[in-house]
Write a protein that holds these residues in place. Structure first.
Motif, PDB file in Angstrom:
ATOM      1  N   LEU A   1       0.148 -55.648 -12.695  1.00  0.00           N
ATOM      2  CA  LEU A   1      -0.723 -55.069 -11.509  1.00  0.00           C
ATOM      3  C   LEU A   1      -0.720 -56.070 -10.589  1.00  0.00           C
ATOM      4  O   LEU A   1      -0.758 -55.681  -9.535  1.00  0.00           O
ATOM      5  CB  LEU A   1      -1.987 -54.499 -12.005  1.00  0.00           C
ATOM      6  N   ALA A   2      -1.045 -57.388 -11.042  1.00  0.00           N
ATOM      7  CA  ALA A   2      -1.018 -58.503 -10.095  1.00  0.00           C
ATOM      8  C   ALA A   2       0.364 -58.595  -9.185  1.00  0.00           C
ATOM      9  O   ALA A   2       0.130 -59.321  -8.305  1.00  0.00           O
ATOM     10  CB  ALA A   2      -1.651 -59.864 -10.837  1.00  0.00           C
ATOM     11  N   ALA A   3       1.343 -58.353  -9.689  1.00  0.00           N
ATOM     12  CA  ALA A   3       2.654 -58.377  -9.022  1.00  0.00           C
ATOM     13  C   ALA A   3       2.620 -57.675  -7.889  1.00  0.00           C
ATOM     14  O   ALA A   3       3.587 -57.690  -6.961  1.00  0.00           O
ATOM     15  CB  ALA A   3       4.008 -58.266  -9.920  1.00  0.00           C
ATOM     16  N   LEU A   4       1.940 -56.560  -7.681  1.00  0.00           N
ATOM     17  CA  LEU A   4       1.868 -55.603  -6.343  1.00  0.00           C
ATOM     18  C   LEU A   4       0.882 -55.954  -5.533  1.00  0.00           C
ATOM     19  O   LEU A   4      -0.217 -56.541  -5.959  1.00  0.00           O
ATOM     20  CB  LEU A   4       1.593 -54.276  -6.745  1.00  0.00           C
ATOM     21  N   ALA A   5       1.338 -56.150  -4.274  1.00  0.00           N
ATOM     22  CA  ALA A   5       0.162 -56.440  -3.149  1.00  0.00           C
ATOM     23  C   ALA A   5      -0.698 -54.901  -2.889  1.00  0.00           C
ATOM     24  O   ALA A   5      -0.453 -54.292  -2.030  1.00  0.00           O
ATOM     25  CB  ALA A   5       0.968 -56.655  -1.774  1.00  0.00           C
TER      26      ALA A   5
END
Length: 121
Positions: free
Chosen positions: A98-102
């Motif tokens: 989830l943190a990999a998405l802006a």
């Protein structure tokens, strides 16, 4: 969890959000969500539990609007980016994924709540 990448407005283009949209006059929140998911993704869904927000209207987006979020199961169709998005992605409830998405800033507290609801941190 299904995430959608926005194409507009310019300040949010390329950022990720939860699919859905505005409720029209005369619609309940649930009716508006069903309509928006048909229009934007081409799917029918069965709504599950609502992910309660911090306020009575749900999750604040700005000083004039709030968003409500439900768990849902696709019952007809295959999600496709028909309007307002150029990509859809099924994302695991995993903090690193989830943190990999802006994410659009207003959706970040909801992402955190989804992780907490799933017992993931």
């Amino acid at each position: 969890m299904l995430a959608a990448r926005r194409t507009a407005p310019e300040q949010f283009a390329g950022m990720w959000e939860f699919p859905g949209g505005k409720v029209e006059a005369g619609e309940s929140c649930e009716e508006g969500l069903h309509r928006e998911l048909r229009e934007e993704l081409g799917v029918e869904v069965l709504l599950g539990a609502e992910i309660s927000g911090p306020g009575p209207q749900g999750w604040p987006l700005n000083d004039r609007a709030a968003m409500r979020v439900w768990l849902a199961e696709v019952t007809e169709g295959v999600p496709a980016p028909l309007e307002d998005h150029d990509e859809l992605r099924w994302v695991a409830l995993d903090p690193l994924e989830l943190a990999a998405l802006a994410w659009i800033p207003a959706d970040l507290p909801i992402v955190t709540a989804m992780l907490e609801t799933a017992g993931v941190s």
